[in-house]
Design an enzyme around this catalytic site. Sequence first.
Site, PDB file in Angstrom:
ATOM      1  N   HIS A 181       0.820  -1.133  -0.032  1.00  0.00           N
ATOM      2  CA  HIS A 181      -0.020   0.172  -0.107  1.00  0.00           C
ATOM      3  C   HIS A 181       0.620   1.491   0.036  1.00  0.00           C
ATOM      4  O   HIS A 181       0.816   2.267   0.766  1.00  0.00           O
ATOM      5  CB  HIS A 181      -0.985  -0.051   1.204  1.00  0.00           C
ATOM      6  CG  HIS A 181      -1.894  -0.785   1.080  1.00  0.00           C
ATOM      7  ND1 HIS A 181      -1.940  -2.326   1.352  1.00  0.00           N
ATOM      8  CD2 HIS A 181      -3.487  -0.814   0.544  1.00  0.00           C
ATOM      9  CE1 HIS A 181      -3.168  -3.075   0.970  1.00  0.00           C
ATOM     10  NE2 HIS A 181      -4.044  -2.296   0.770  1.00  0.00           N
TER      11      HIS A 181
ATOM     12  N   HIS B 203     -11.187  -1.886  -7.916  1.00  0.00           N
ATOM     13  CA  HIS B 203     -10.835  -2.235  -6.358  1.00  0.00           C
ATOM     14  C   HIS B 203     -12.082  -1.987  -5.549  1.00  0.00           C
ATOM     15  O   HIS B 203     -13.081  -1.385  -5.969  1.00  0.00           O
ATOM     16  CB  HIS B 203      -9.967  -1.077  -5.939  1.00  0.00           C
ATOM     17  CG  HIS B 203      -9.670  -0.934  -4.636  1.00  0.00           C
ATOM     18  ND1 HIS B 203     -10.502  -0.327  -3.571  1.00  0.00           N
ATOM     19  CD2 HIS B 203      -8.646  -1.596  -3.690  1.00  0.00           C
ATOM     20  CE1 HIS B 203     -10.119  -0.393  -2.263  1.00  0.00           C
ATOM     21  NE2 HIS B 203      -9.112  -1.207  -2.449  1.00  0.00           N
TER      22      HIS B 203
END
Length: 406
Positions: free
Chosen positions: A210, A310
């Site tokens: 991330h 996503h």
Amino acid sequence: MRIDGIETFVVANPRPDLGGPYLIFVKLTTDDGIVGYGEHYGATFRPSVVEAMLEDLAGALLIGRDPFLIERFCRSAYGRGFTARPDVTLGGAISALEMACWDIIGKAVDKPVHALLGGRVRDAVRSYTYIYDEPGVEGDAVYRDPELAARRAAEYVAKGFTALKFDPAGPYSSMGGYQPLLERIELSVRFCSAIRDAVGTDADILFGTHGQFTPGGAIRLAARLEPYDPLWFEEPVPPDDVEGMARVRRHTSIPIAAGERLTGKAEFARLLAASAVDIVQPDLGRCGGLLEGKKIAAIAEVHGAQIAPHCYCGPIVAAANLQLAACSPNFLILEAIEDWGGFHAELLKTPLRFENGCTVVPNAPGLGVELDEDVLAAHRYEGDRLHIEMVDDPVDHNEPRWTGRG
């Protein structure tokens, strides 16, 4: 037809590890009684503030107006306050209201949204899930134990999944990017090895990070992962480091995926123009909604890139992602929350269907799903957390077993 009402819902998620501690939905109603639902994904403000933002934006630009005027609404909202530049919280508000308008439009003309965005090119879309802990297990055990993750991976494959994601590489710090700790590099290799052994060639493995690493650090990590042939290496550097991401891509054979934290076609266009990604991951609850998502998909198509929408929130964003996936030739794979069961199924009058590794594209008008408002009312969220947070301390290289979520 005119929009004449808005209602917001902040819903507590009984399993916060499956999509976050709460989900934010919006409902628009027209003067002839048609209802449209939308969802806002993960903002930088508390949920009560997001509710006020949704109501303010709708009051200024939608109430009393024609829901078919999508482009006008989005452009006016994007420039509101003399900004005209990406903003993830405003992007989330635009997205939620925009997809609610599309839901209304589809119901008004008795067509699913994908039929209005070019028509579907597939009836079902390949879907992946994170490898999650079993219900009742706390502390992210599956992200710390490669053998446990491998067992869970085999269980998901037995249910039909052909792709699985995991992210054991280290904590997400607001002080990043940083060099990966050697202990975490070794742990990441053990995860890839154990999961690859467990699933063989029956499933792709998706390596998640991330944005926590420097370009050099991400390249070091990627070199150790290449023997396990991941389908992608996700967001290896902070989302605003376009050149850094391009540098990582030039130094690894693993495809690079990114985009969950971006909003608007211009941000995605910069990534693609810099040859920084192979796969873009717009979240339709943040990137600007369905029409913006279709534009992002088109830009990616021109650059030979694929889309993998996503989803780490609720079933309305999931339904919107599914509509985009259905009508996009360059679609790769859809993020699912396991098999859309549990609370995600309870929230819908007719749940999404997972079959043979795919989510089935619904044929019902609009987004193809309807929220059960009795369930929303029974699970009202009363807290003030952010949807997703990262730690604020620097990663201490003198503490190799630094305990941040991987």
